[in-house]
Design a protein around this motif. Structure first.
Motif, PDB file in Angstrom:
ATOM      1  N   ILE A  38     -15.306 -38.717 -91.728  1.00  0.00           N
ATOM      2  CA  ILE A  38     -16.263 -39.474 -92.546  1.00  0.00           C
ATOM      3  C   ILE A  38     -15.913 -39.334 -94.029  1.00  0.00           C
ATOM      4  N   ILE A  39     -15.546 -38.112 -94.443  1.00  0.00           N
ATOM      5  CA  ILE A  39     -15.165 -37.877 -95.838  1.00  0.00           C
ATOM      6  C   ILE A  39     -13.924 -38.699 -96.188  1.00  0.00           C
ATOM      7  N   ASP A  40     -12.954 -38.698 -95.276  1.00  0.00           N
ATOM      8  CA  ASP A  40     -11.706 -39.427 -95.516  1.00  0.00           C
ATOM      9  C   ASP A  40     -11.876 -40.942 -95.479  1.00  0.00           C
ATOM     10  N   SER A  41     -12.982 -41.410 -94.917  1.00  0.00           N
ATOM     11  CA  SER A  41     -13.238 -42.854 -94.805  1.00  0.00           C
ATOM     12  C   SER A  41     -14.235 -43.338 -95.847  1.00  0.00           C
ATOM     13  N   ASN A  42     -14.263 -42.665 -97.002  1.00  0.00           N
ATOM     14  CA  ASN A  42     -15.173 -43.044 -98.079  1.00  0.00           C
ATOM     15  C   ASN A  42     -16.631 -42.988 -97.620  1.00  0.00           C
ATOM     16  N   GLN A  85     -32.107 -51.502 -93.156  1.00  0.00           N
ATOM     17  CA  GLN A  85     -31.710 -52.635 -93.992  1.00  0.00           C
ATOM     18  C   GLN A  85     -31.667 -53.933 -93.184  1.00  0.00           C
ATOM     19  N   ASP A  86     -31.162 -53.847 -91.947  1.00  0.00           N
ATOM     20  CA  ASP A  86     -31.210 -54.978 -91.019  1.00  0.00           C
ATOM     21  C   ASP A  86     -31.246 -54.411 -89.608  1.00  0.00           C
ATOM     22  N   SER A  87     -31.067 -55.252 -88.598  1.00  0.00           N
ATOM     23  CA  SER A  87     -31.194 -54.778 -87.228  1.00  0.00           C
ATOM     24  C   SER A  87     -29.882 -54.216 -86.675  1.00  0.00           C
ATOM     25  N   ASN A  88     -28.918 -53.981 -87.550  1.00  0.00           N
ATOM     26  CA  ASN A  88     -27.636 -53.423 -87.146  1.00  0.00           C
ATOM     27  C   ASN A  88     -27.579 -51.952 -87.582  1.00  0.00           C
ATOM     28  N   ILE A  89     -27.441 -51.047 -86.610  1.00  0.00           N
ATOM     29  CA  ILE A  89     -27.474 -49.615 -86.910  1.00  0.00           C
ATOM     30  C   ILE A  89     -26.317 -49.211 -87.816  1.00  0.00           C
ATOM     31  N   THR A  90     -25.111 -49.686 -87.503  1.00  0.00           N
ATOM     32  CA  THR A  90     -23.932 -49.308 -88.285  1.00  0.00           C
ATOM     33  C   THR A  90     -24.056 -49.750 -89.735  1.00  0.00           C
ATOM     34  N   ASN A  91     -24.517 -50.984 -89.963  1.00  0.00           N
ATOM     35  CA  ASN A  91     -24.697 -51.480 -91.332  1.00  0.00           C
ATOM     36  C   ASN A  91     -25.714 -50.636 -92.096  1.00  0.00           C
ATOM     37  N   THR A  92     -26.812 -50.346 -91.431  1.00  0.00           N
ATOM     38  CA  THR A  92     -27.899 -49.637 -92.094  1.00  0.00           C
ATOM     39  C   THR A  92     -27.488 -48.211 -92.470  1.00  0.00           C
ATOM     40  N   ARG A  93     -26.860 -47.494 -91.557  1.00  0.00           N
ATOM     41  CA  ARG A  93     -26.523 -46.095 -91.841  1.00  0.00           C
ATOM     42  C   ARG A  93     -25.319 -45.947 -92.772  1.00  0.00           C
ATOM     43  N   ASN A  94     -24.675 -47.066 -93.097  1.00  0.00           N
ATOM     44  CA  ASN A  94     -23.558 -47.026 -94.045  1.00  0.00           C
ATOM     45  C   ASN A  94     -23.852 -47.792 -95.332  1.00  0.00           C
ATOM     46  N   ASN A  95     -25.137 -48.061 -95.584  1.00  0.00           N
ATOM     47  CA  ASN A  95     -25.475 -48.728 -96.840  1.00  0.00           C
ATOM     48  C   ASN A  95     -25.368 -47.723 -97.999  1.00  0.00           C
ATOM     49  N   PRO A  96     -25.404 -48.190 -99.242  1.00  0.00           N
ATOM     50  CA  PRO A  96     -25.214 -47.290-100.396  1.00  0.00           C
ATOM     51  C   PRO A  96     -26.171 -46.105-100.426  1.00  0.00           C
ATOM     52  N   PHE A  97     -27.415 -46.312 -99.972  1.00  0.00           N
ATOM     53  CA  PHE A  97     -28.386 -45.217 -99.986  1.00  0.00           C
ATOM     54  C   PHE A  97     -27.924 -44.058 -99.120  1.00  0.00           C
ATOM     55  N   TRP A  98     -27.512 -44.362 -97.868  1.00  0.00           N
ATOM     56  CA  TRP A  98     -27.129 -43.285 -96.959  1.00  0.00           C
ATOM     57  C   TRP A  98     -25.798 -42.649 -97.362  1.00  0.00           C
ATOM     58  N   LYS A  99     -24.912 -43.414 -97.963  1.00  0.00           N
ATOM     59  CA  LYS A  99     -23.677 -42.822 -98.472  1.00  0.00           C
ATOM     60  C   LYS A  99     -23.976 -41.831 -99.599  1.00  0.00           C
TER      61      LYS A  99
END
Length: 237
Positions: A67-71, A1-15
């Motif tokens: 991860i489950i507990d953190s939405n 999604q962008d050049s930030n790994i954390t943002n990308t792997r936590n976007n709506p698609f990956w959730k």
């Protein structure tokens, strides 16, 4: 999604993907694993799970529960691969230009359109790497990439190496003596050598390979402080 790994792997698609797995569903995007498991073959999902279970020194179930507990938000990366470019000195018949610059040159001569790949690190890469337990180096030919050597040095300088496993995929065309002392700094080194044959066979399959050079390097690898793994590809030729 962008050049930030954390943002990308936590976007709506990956959730959504995580939620599907938790609901015991195989997401339709996972076609490689779906098709492999349908015919009874080992899938990348299964192989990676076994690999991480063997080498990742954390409580995976506990981390999953966090991860489950953190939405379904994942804030730690424990295993990551680093591929700075597809720079390689071989043009292997079973390869493709995305993994080899020499194969790229070969393809261009054959009229096949492809491009030379260079990957810059993501914006939060050096923040993430502090939690990484398994750092994989790939390419291209890994050992010939100066960025790989710089990152190895960086990890050592930051005193991260003693708690880190590194994995290296190589064609055994080179093995610099300086690597031996560097490897001693790490918790473990998994050194995968791609060898599909010997003598004339490998020189034909892996265009650019010299078996005499490879045997000398393999002897050096065997004498070094690494865990050796042989990776071979069976081809129709």
């Amino acid at each position: 999604q962008d050049s930030n790994i954390t943002n990308t792997r936590n976007n709506p698609f990956w959730k959504l993907i995580r939620q599907q797995f938790l609901s015991d569903e195989m997401p339709k995007e996972c076609s490689t694993c779906i098709n492999a498991e349908r015919v009874g073959a080992s899938s990348p999902r299964q192989l990676n799970n076994e690999y991480l279970f063997e080498h990742l020194d954390i409580d995976i179930i506990s981390e999953l529960q966090k991860i489950i507990d953190s939405n379904l938000f994942a804030d730690k990366v424990y295993a990551i691969d680093y591929m700075p470019s597809n720079f390689c000195n071989y043009a292997c018949v079973m390869c493709y230009s995305g993994a080899s610059s020499q194969r790229y040159v070969f393809d261009i001569k054959q009229g096949i359109k492809s491009k030379y790949e260079i990957n810059s690190v993501d914006a939060d890469f050096f923040d993430i790497i502090r939690d990484v337990k398994i750092l994989g180096f790939t390419g291209g030919e890994t050992i010939l990439q100066p960025e790989v050597m710089k990152l190895i040095d960086y990890v050592i300088e930051q005193d991260l190496a003693k708690d880190m496993i590194i994995t290296i995929l190589t064609n055994a065309s080179d093995f610099p003596d300086t690597l031996v002392e560097k490897f001693k700094q790490f918790k473990k080194v998994l050194y995968t050598v791609s060898i599909d044959g010997i003598g004339d066979v490998i020189e034909y399959q892996r265009r650019g390979a010299k078996w005499d050079t490879m045997t000398k390097n393999i002897a050096k690898i065997h004498a070094s402080p690494v865990h050796e793994i042989i990776n071979h590809v069976v081809t129709s030729i």
